[in-house]
Design a protein around this motif. Structure first.
Motif, PDB file in Angstrom:
ATOM      1  N   VAL A  19       0.833  -1.171  -0.076  1.00  0.00           N
ATOM      2  CA  VAL A  19      -0.126   0.067  -0.003  1.00  0.00           C
ATOM      3  C   VAL A  19       0.809   1.444  -0.094  1.00  0.00           C
ATOM      4  CG1 VAL A  19      -2.064   1.305   1.157  1.00  0.00           C
ATOM      5  CG2 VAL A  19      -1.779  -1.292   1.170  1.00  0.00           C
ATOM      6  N   ILE A  20       0.539   2.126  -0.983  1.00  0.00           N
ATOM      7  CA  ILE A  20       1.518   3.342  -1.219  1.00  0.00           C
ATOM      8  C   ILE A  20       0.676   4.642  -0.899  1.00  0.00           C
ATOM      9  CG2 ILE A  20       3.078   4.375  -2.642  1.00  0.00           C
ATOM     10  CD1 ILE A  20       2.707   1.535  -3.845  1.00  0.00           C
ATOM     11  N   GLY A  21       1.383   5.508  -0.268  1.00  0.00           N
ATOM     12  CA  GLY A  21       0.523   7.003  -0.164  1.00  0.00           C
ATOM     13  C   GLY A  21       1.304   8.047   0.332  1.00  0.00           C
ATOM     14  N   SER A  22       0.858   9.215   0.584  1.00  0.00           N
ATOM     15  CA  SER A  22       1.868  10.251   1.074  1.00  0.00           C
ATOM     16  C   SER A  22       1.907  10.292   2.661  1.00  0.00           C
ATOM     17  CB  SER A  22       0.972  11.544   0.465  1.00  0.00           C
ATOM     18  OG  SER A  22      -0.294  11.625   1.104  1.00  0.00           O
ATOM     19  N   LYS A  23       2.347  11.369   3.120  1.00  0.00           N
ATOM     20  CA  LYS A  23       2.819  11.397   4.638  1.00  0.00           C
ATOM     21  C   LYS A  23       1.468  11.124   5.277  1.00  0.00           C
ATOM     22  CE  LYS A  23       4.908  14.545   7.727  1.00  0.00           C
ATOM     23  NZ  LYS A  23       5.240  15.757   7.903  1.00  0.00           N
ATOM     24  N   LEU A  24       1.542  10.429   6.230  1.00  0.00           N
ATOM     25  CA  LEU A  24       0.631   9.917   7.182  1.00  0.00           C
ATOM     26  C   LEU A  24       0.495  11.097   8.364  1.00  0.00           C
ATOM     27  CD1 LEU A  24       1.419   6.324   7.834  1.00  0.00           C
ATOM     28  CD2 LEU A  24      -0.852   6.920   6.761  1.00  0.00           C
ATOM     29  N   THR A  25      -0.945  11.264   8.669  1.00  0.00           N
ATOM     30  CA  THR A  25      -1.149  12.094   9.640  1.00  0.00           C
ATOM     31  C   THR A  25      -1.225  11.057  11.103  1.00  0.00           C
ATOM     32  OG1 THR A  25      -3.616  11.708   9.577  1.00  0.00           O
ATOM     33  CG2 THR A  25      -2.595  13.675   8.196  1.00  0.00           C
ATOM     34  N   LYS A  26      -1.447  11.713  12.218  1.00  0.00           N
ATOM     35  CA  LYS A  26      -1.509  11.067  13.447  1.00  0.00           C
ATOM     36  C   LYS A  26      -2.708  10.094  13.343  1.00  0.00           C
ATOM     37  CE  LYS A  26       2.014  11.239  16.078  1.00  0.00           C
ATOM     38  NZ  LYS A  26       2.844   9.989  16.618  1.00  0.00           N
ATOM     39  N   ALA A  27      -3.865  10.858  12.775  1.00  0.00           N
ATOM     40  CA  ALA A  27      -5.247  10.124  12.969  1.00  0.00           C
ATOM     41  C   ALA A  27      -5.123   8.897  11.955  1.00  0.00           C
ATOM     42  CB  ALA A  27      -6.178  11.189  12.145  1.00  0.00           C
ATOM     43  N   GLN A  28      -4.371   9.043  10.701  1.00  0.00           N
ATOM     44  CA  GLN A  28      -4.355   7.858  10.135  1.00  0.00           C
ATOM     45  C   GLN A  28      -3.703   6.679  10.557  1.00  0.00           C
ATOM     46  OE1 GLN A  28      -2.666  10.003   6.699  1.00  0.00           O
ATOM     47  NE2 GLN A  28      -4.633   9.888   5.463  1.00  0.00           N
ATOM     48  N   TYR A  78      -3.819  25.923  17.538  1.00  0.00           N
ATOM     49  CA  TYR A  78      -3.686  26.353  16.301  1.00  0.00           C
ATOM     50  C   TYR A  78      -3.189  24.967  15.332  1.00  0.00           C
ATOM     51  CZ  TYR A  78      -3.690  31.125  16.562  1.00  0.00           C
ATOM     52  OH  TYR A  78      -3.792  32.713  16.840  1.00  0.00           O
ATOM     53  N   LYS A  79      -3.365  23.864  16.332  1.00  0.00           N
ATOM     54  CA  LYS A  79      -3.049  22.517  15.543  1.00  0.00           C
ATOM     55  C   LYS A  79      -1.701  22.328  15.022  1.00  0.00           C
ATOM     56  CE  LYS A  79      -8.081  21.504  14.367  1.00  0.00           C
ATOM     57  NZ  LYS A  79      -8.686  22.751  15.092  1.00  0.00           N
ATOM     58  N   VAL A  80      -0.691  23.067  15.746  1.00  0.00           N
ATOM     59  CA  VAL A  80       0.684  23.009  15.290  1.00  0.00           C
ATOM     60  C   VAL A  80       1.089  21.527  15.481  1.00  0.00           C
ATOM     61  CG1 VAL A  80       3.029  23.765  15.681  1.00  0.00           C
ATOM     62  CG2 VAL A  80       0.961  25.360  15.850  1.00  0.00           C
ATOM     63  N   TRP A  81       1.766  20.955  14.257  1.00  0.00           N
ATOM     64  CA  TRP A  81       2.399  19.619  14.426  1.00  0.00           C
ATOM     65  C   TRP A  81       3.408  19.459  15.308  1.00  0.00           C
ATOM     66  CZ3 TRP A  81       2.728  18.459   8.469  1.00  0.00           C
ATOM     67  CH2 TRP A  81       1.710  18.127   7.843  1.00  0.00           C
ATOM     68  N   GLN A  82       3.542  18.381  16.028  1.00  0.00           N
ATOM     69  CA  GLN A  82       4.768  18.103  17.016  1.00  0.00           C
ATOM     70  C   GLN A  82       6.168  18.481  16.219  1.00  0.00           C
ATOM     71  OE1 GLN A  82       4.465  17.503  20.225  1.00  0.00           O
ATOM     72  NE2 GLN A  82       2.241  17.289  20.174  1.00  0.00           N
ATOM     73  N   SER A  83       6.483  18.138  15.123  1.00  0.00           N
ATOM     74  CA  SER A  83       7.401  18.419  14.586  1.00  0.00           C
ATOM     75  C   SER A  83       7.704  19.729  14.193  1.00  0.00           C
ATOM     76  CB  SER A  83       7.663  17.454  12.984  1.00  0.00           C
ATOM     77  OG  SER A  83       6.694  18.126  12.340  1.00  0.00           O
ATOM     78  N   LYS A  84       6.820  20.622  14.236  1.00  0.00           N
ATOM     79  CA  LYS A  84       6.878  21.927  14.007  1.00  0.00           C
ATOM     80  C   LYS A  84       7.026  22.858  15.028  1.00  0.00           C
ATOM     81  CE  LYS A  84       6.771  22.483   9.451  1.00  0.00           C
ATOM     82  NZ  LYS A  84       7.602  23.106   8.541  1.00  0.00           N
ATOM     83  N   ARG A  85       6.631  22.271  16.406  1.00  0.00           N
ATOM     84  CA  ARG A  85       6.537  22.927  17.284  1.00  0.00           C
ATOM     85  C   ARG A  85       7.929  23.671  17.968  1.00  0.00           C
ATOM     86  NH1 ARG A  85       1.574  20.678  21.251  1.00  0.00           N
ATOM     87  NH2 ARG A  85       0.138  20.592  19.671  1.00  0.00           N
ATOM     88  N   PRO A  86       8.863  22.975  17.963  1.00  0.00           N
ATOM     89  CA  PRO A  86      10.291  23.492  18.378  1.00  0.00           C
ATOM     90  C   PRO A  86      10.761  24.760  17.546  1.00  0.00           C
ATOM     91  CG  PRO A  86      10.498  21.096  18.261  1.00  0.00           C
ATOM     92  CD  PRO A  86       9.079  21.374  17.474  1.00  0.00           C
ATOM     93  N   LEU A  87      10.362  24.954  16.153  1.00  0.00           N
ATOM     94  CA  LEU A  87      10.232  25.892  15.405  1.00  0.00           C
ATOM     95  C   LEU A  87       9.640  27.115  15.781  1.00  0.00           C
ATOM     96  CD1 LEU A  87      10.168  24.470  11.800  1.00  0.00           C
ATOM     97  CD2 LEU A  87      12.255  24.737  13.156  1.00  0.00           C
ATOM     98  N   TYR A  88       8.195  27.072  16.161  1.00  0.00           N
ATOM     99  CA  TYR A  88       7.415  28.109  16.646  1.00  0.00           C
ATOM    100  C   TYR A  88       7.852  28.519  17.985  1.00  0.00           C
ATOM    101  CZ  TYR A  88       4.204  27.567  12.709  1.00  0.00           C
ATOM    102  OH  TYR A  88       3.642  27.529  11.458  1.00  0.00           O
TER     103      TYR A  88
END
Length: 337
Positions: free
Chosen positions: A111-120, A275-285
């Motif tokens: 199964v091939i897809g794009s980047k997964l979200t946490k919900a997926q 603001y629904k900021v992704w975990q990976s982006k939180r250090p940047l903000y």
């Protein structure tokens, strides 16, 4: 189990799983992962490959028929399902669960897809397939993982770069792994001894790296001035429009301004949740919010307005110098009042 794409060959040499989940945003890694699984499957007697692109009008009976073709004369099959860019909706999730119940030893499902979200990741269809298989992470290596990725690629081609060469290769090719692969193959032909240093690289390679406005924004949020300037110079050389960059960073600055106001009443984690900021982006903000005062953000927004006005009305005067100035100032630390 979950592995990074560069460990897939090692995993396949130990065991061939009935299901592989290839997800990510890096086309090169997705393509190579597919090819590696195909080669391993064919070597172990899987003679047929079926590839299906899933959309709202797809007839799932075709997949079900493949799964149910069990007889002495049926070939072992590799079935590839390409998910839509929009992701998995309820209807597709239901069909994927139905397919999982039909799998047997003569089928490998990919199964091939794009980047997964946490919900997926937490969805029933994904957990069901992953429990019996292998999740191959095909995300583009970030700037921290890229040097290690370069070294792994070099070893596969019998190249022996020194530490400075590894860093330069990573810097030149960030955001463009196809170009990195081509460059390493070229270097392997030019230098049969495999020795790579700065002198050899500079003599043999031109700059193939490709950055986007989002790379620039991430560097600005993190306060990495040198990296931000390198990216914006590359974007300018590629002819990216100033207005596009201005609008992109304007959105981020406006959000930082609102976040700063909210921080007066709640902790930073709650603000990020709002603001629904992704975990990976939180250090940047977090870096930007701790570095920039409300006054400074307001000043940067005013500068952006001047840049956009200049770009739209003064065709004989470049607005790039002012954008470079904004890039530098946003990365400078300012004491918050």
């Amino acid at each position: 189990m979950r592995i990074f794409a560069d460990r897939l060959m090692e995993q396949l040499s130990k065991q061939l799983h009935p299901t592989y989940l290839i997800f990510g945003n890096e086309p090169l890694l997705i393509q190579e992962s597919r090819q590696t699984i195909q080669k391993s499957a064919f070597a172990q007697g899987f003679e047929e490959r079926h590839r299906f692109s899933i959309d709202s009008s797809f007839d799932w009976n075709i997949v079900f028929d493949c799964c149910q073709a069990m007889s002495l004369f049926s070939a072992r099959q590799l079935i590839e399902l390409e998910l839509p860019e929009s992701g998995v909706n309820a209807a597709i999730a239901k069909e994927l669960l139905a397919v999982s119940e039909l799998l047997h030893n003569d089928i490998i499902l990919v199964v091939i897809g794009s980047k997964l979200t946490k919900a997926q990741e937490n969805a029933k269809w994904f957990k069901t397939l992953n429990n019996n298989g292998c999740w191959v992470n095909c995300l583009t290596p970030d700037i921290q993982r890229l040097p290690q990725f370069v070294q792994t690629r070099c070893r596969a081609l019998n190249l022996k770069p020194d530490p400075e060469a590894v860093q330069l290769l990573a810097q030149w090719h960030e955001g463009n792994l196809f170009a990195l692969t081509q460059s390493l193959e070229k270097l392997a032909l030019i230098y049969p001894d495999g020795e790579l240093n700065l002198i050899r690289l500079e003599e043999s390679l031109s700059r193939h790296n490709h950055f986007t406005a989002f790379h620039w924004v991430d560097a600005l949020l993190a306060g990495k001035a040198n990296r931000a300037q390198r990216i914006i110079r590359q974007l300018e050389a590629e002819g990216v429009e100033v207005v596009i960059l201005a609008r992109t960073i304007q959105k981020e600055l406006s959000q930082l301004l609102s976040m700063s106001q909210m921080l007066k009443a709640m902790p930073m984690g709650k603000v990020f949740d709002a603001y629904k900021v992704w975990q990976s982006k939180r250090p940047l903000y977090s870096s930007a919010l701790n570095r920039l005062s409300v006054t400074r953000v307001s000043q940067l927004l005013q500068m952006l307005a001047k840049i956009e006005l200049l770009a739209k009305t003064q065709y004989d005067q470049s607005s790039w110098p002012l954008l470079h100035q904004l890039s530098i100032e946003m990365c400078q630390p300012h004491v918050k009042l």
